[in-house]
Scaffold this active site. Structure first.
Site, short mmCIF file in Angstrom:
data_model
loop_
_atom_site.label_atom_id
_atom_site.label_comp_id
_atom_site.label_asym_id
_atom_site.label_seq_id
_atom_site.Cartn_x
_atom_site.Cartn_y
_atom_site.Cartn_z
N LYS A 24 0.84 -1.21 0.00
CA LYS A 24 0.00 0.00 0.00
C LYS A 24 0.87 1.26 0.00
CE LYS A 24 -4.36 -1.80 1.68
NZ LYS A 24 -5.57 -1.61 2.47
N LYS A 47 -5.01 -10.31 -6.08
CA LYS A 47 -6.25 -10.58 -5.33
C LYS A 47 -7.33 -9.56 -5.67
CE LYS A 47 -6.21 -8.18 -0.91
NZ LYS A 47 -7.41 -7.91 -0.20
N LYS A 52 -11.10 -4.12 -2.87
CA LYS A 52 -12.02 -2.97 -2.92
C LYS A 52 -11.32 -1.77 -3.52
CE LYS A 52 -13.87 -3.70 1.59
NZ LYS A 52 -12.76 -3.27 2.45
P1 ATP Z 1 -8.84 -2.85 0.49
O1 ATP Z 1 -8.65 -3.07 -0.99
O2 ATP Z 1 -9.47 -1.55 0.84
O3 ATP Z 1 -7.61 -3.16 1.30
P2 ATP Z 1 -10.00 -5.44 0.73
O4 ATP Z 1 -10.82 -5.72 -0.46
O5 ATP Z 1 -8.66 -6.06 0.82
O6 ATP Z 1 -9.93 -3.88 0.94
P3 ATP Z 1 -10.60 -5.74 3.55
O7 ATP Z 1 -11.58 -4.86 4.22
O8 ATP Z 1 -9.17 -5.39 3.72
O9 ATP Z 1 -10.89 -5.85 1.98
O10 ATP Z 1 -10.84 -7.24 3.98
C1 ATP Z 1 -11.96 -7.76 4.66
C2 ATP Z 1 -11.88 -9.27 4.75
O11 ATP Z 1 -11.98 -9.84 3.43
C3 ATP Z 1 -10.55 -9.81 5.31
O12 ATP Z 1 -10.81 -10.95 6.12
C4 ATP Z 1 -9.77 -10.18 4.10
O13 ATP Z 1 -8.82 -11.19 4.38
C5 ATP Z 1 -10.87 -10.69 3.18
N1 ATP Z 1 -10.52 -10.54 1.77
C6 ATP Z 1 -10.21 -9.38 1.14
N2 ATP Z 1 -9.96 -9.60 -0.17
C7 ATP Z 1 -10.11 -10.94 -0.36
C8 ATP Z 1 -9.99 -11.79 -1.50
N3 ATP Z 1 -9.67 -11.31 -2.68
N4 ATP Z 1 -10.22 -13.11 -1.34
C9 ATP Z 1 -10.56 -13.61 -0.13
N5 ATP Z 1 -10.69 -12.86 0.99
C10 ATP Z 1 -10.46 -11.55 0.88
#
Ligand code: ATP
Ligand code: LTN
Length: 333
Positions: free
Chosen positions: A113, A199, A202
């Site tokens: 990040k 991955k 968001k």
């Molecule tokens: P950001 O992009 O803002 O970091 P994010 O999409 O990674 O957000 P988080 O809020 O950080 O989402 O994660 C919430 C939960 O979803 C965590 O338990 C994280 O491990 C899980 N998670 C996030 N992205 C994935 C993915 N691509 N596959 C499986 N689990 C995920």
């Protein structure tokens, strides 16, 4: 015997996508009857990267109602907002002062990040895992169900707790419980629709890279139609084919079929035949969540009541832990 405790959270940085759902929330829902559960919306984490104050509150509501819409049941679980319970920030400060800086500098998520932020990396982004450790340790959580990407943060949380107990408590009377990560194999790492080696996230600037839980059927159809595939004939769970592997995994989960069954069904298929199947299974999986979401959002005031009650329950547990920590550190309590 009292139930074991679970704590987990999601950042209000936009709508939930199917990675968040399959990697985390779906497992929370499945496990909740056997545990005493705390699920927070981690809004303090959401401001570790530049944010828009006008959308933070809205996203916080969205995530909290999506928890309910996905099936979090208040009979078993407490839903609350992290910033409503001030012990989270306070414990983060205490842990800041008892954790070596170089433990944070090694965190993969920070490095990834930080690169994206250029010159504007906040101290908070580096400190993110300490706040996460505070979230978990305040509730004496036994298990923390998360996606694969959070494994390193969970290991750090354990190290922080072990080190604190060693320095400031006795073996018979530890201050912190040492939590275990809970990472289910299926869906633990849902990949981006535009690049099967990244991955789903968001914060990816491209909307086409993810399917949001609130996407309309037309939108889901469009995203799957446009998603990246490969030119190989026949579909298989081949780790050398990241896009194919990811899409088949999604299909297997949403259609409620084993990987073996899907492998057989799709062995001779081309993308033209497979994509409509995946589209239909995804829409079918998400429709009940969307209907429930609309219902919750229509009921004015309901969510505020849920979050107020959640805050009160969470505070009772968190404040007691914080008192223990302060006392161990020598503060007058
Ligand atoms: P950001 O992009 O803002 O970091 P994010 O999409 O990674 O957000 P988080 O809020 O950080 O989402 O994660 C919430 C939960 O979803 C965590 O338990 C994280 O491990 C899980 N998670 C996030 N992205 C994935 C993915 N691509 N596959 C499986 N689990 C995920
Ligand atoms: N860092 C987590 C979100 C998070 C979390 C937590 C998860 C913050 N505090 C406590 C589990 C337990 C993420 O998913 N990015």
């Amino acid at each position: 015997m009292s139930k074991k405790r679970i704590l987990s959270g999601v950042q209000p940085t936009g709508n939930l996508h199917i990675g968040n759902y399959l990697g985390a929330i779906r497992n929370w829902v499945e496990m909740q009857p056997q545990y005493d559960n705390f699920f927070c919306v981690v809004d303090l984490h959401a401001i570790t990267v530049p944010h828009n104050p006008e959308v933070l509150a809205k996203d916080t509501y969205t995530i909290a109602s999506l928890y309910l819409a996905c099936g979090i049941d208040l009979q078993y679980s407490t839903i609350f907002v992290q910033s409503h319970v001030s012990s989270h920030s306070e414990l983060a400060w205490l842990l800041n002062c008892t954790t070596p800086l170089n433990w944070l500098e090694r965190m993969i998520q920070f490095k990834e990040k930080a690169i994206k932020q250029g010159e504007n990396v906040s101290v908070g982004l580096l400190d993110y895992p300490i706040l996460m450790a505070a979230d978990i340790l305040l509730y004496d959580a036994d298990q923390v169900p998360v996606g694969e990407d959070q494994k390193q943060h969970l290991e750090l949380t354990r190290d922080i707790a072990i080190r604190f107990n060693d320095k400031f408590a006795s073996e018979e009377n530890p201050v912190f419980k040492i939590p275990e990560p809970l990472i289910k194999k299926e869906g633990a790492r849902v990949m981006s629709l535009s690049d099967g080696t990244k991955k789903m996230s968001k914060s990816d600037p491209s909307e086409l890279s993810r399917i949001s839980l609130l996407d309309s059927p037309e939108m889901i159809k469009k995203k799957i139609k446009k998603c990246k595939t490969d030119p190989v004939m026949g579909l298989s769970f081949d780790p050398q084919r990241p896009e194919c592997n990811n899409l088949l995994t999604l299909y297997s989960i949403f259609s409620n079929q084993t990987k073996e069954k899907v492998a057989l069904e799709c062995a001779d298929m081309g993308w033209g035949k497979f994509k409509p199947l995946l589209t239909e299974a995804t829409i079918e999986g998400l429709t009940p969540i969307q209907e429930k979401y609309e219902e919750i959002m229509r009921e004015k005031g309901y969510l505020d009541t849920v979050l107020k009650e959640g805050k009160e329950k969470a505070e009772m547990v968190a404040n007691a832990t914080l008192k223990r920590v302060k006392s161990a550190l020598g503060f007058l309590v």
